[in-house]
Design a protein around this motif. Structure first.
Motif, PDB file in Angstrom:
ATOM      1  N   LEU A 112       0.843  -1.185   0.000  1.00 34.82           N
ATOM      2  CA  LEU A 112       0.000   0.000   0.000  1.00 34.82           C
ATOM      3  C   LEU A 112       0.882   1.240   0.000  1.00 34.82           C
ATOM      4  N   CYS A 113       0.390   2.337  -0.577  1.00 38.45           N
ATOM      5  CA  CYS A 113       1.110   3.607  -0.570  1.00 38.45           C
ATOM      6  C   CYS A 113       1.127   4.167   0.858  1.00 38.45           C
ATOM      7  N   PRO A 114       1.955   5.173   1.127  1.00 37.54           N
ATOM      8  CA  PRO A 114       2.011   5.742   2.467  1.00 37.54           C
ATOM      9  C   PRO A 114       0.643   6.198   2.992  1.00 37.54           C
ATOM     10  N   THR A 115      -0.155   6.821   2.134  1.00 37.96           N
ATOM     11  CA  THR A 115      -1.469   7.310   2.568  1.00 37.96           C
ATOM     12  C   THR A 115      -2.387   6.159   2.955  1.00 37.96           C
ATOM     13  N   CYS A 116      -2.460   5.134   2.116  1.00 35.75           N
ATOM     14  CA  CYS A 116      -3.362   4.008   2.395  1.00 35.75           C
ATOM     15  C   CYS A 116      -2.872   3.143   3.551  1.00 35.75           C
ATOM     16  N   LEU A 117      -1.560   2.952   3.669  1.00 42.12           N
ATOM     17  CA  LEU A 117      -1.055   2.171   4.796  1.00 42.12           C
ATOM     18  C   LEU A 117      -1.313   2.903   6.105  1.00 42.12           C
TER      19      LEU A 117
END
Length: 69
Positions: free
Chosen positions: A45-50
């Motif tokens: 996942l990208c930083p935002t989604c993680l």
């Protein structure tokens, strides 16, 4: 080894992963671990989604940055 370009499994955003770089570990290594990885071919996942996933699970304090994931 340098960071590799990935696509977020949740929102489709492009981001870089340095999980294989022993000299400069991936940004995700600074975050608490999330739920178990479901399989060997699971995608990151990208930083935002993680961060959103961690907040939703109660592992990090909630914020309002993750409406898209």
């Amino acid at each position: 080894m340098s960071a590799k370009a990935l696509i977020c499994a949740s929102c489709g955003a492009a981001f870089e992963c340095g999980a294989d770089d022993m000299d400069a570990p991936c940004w995700c290594m600074a975050l608490p671990p999330v739920m178990p990885i479901p399989s060997a071919d699971a995608r990151c996942l990208c930083p935002t989604c993680l961060t959103a996933r961690l907040q939703d699970s109660g592992e990090m304090p909630a914020s309002t940055d993750h409406q898209d994931c």
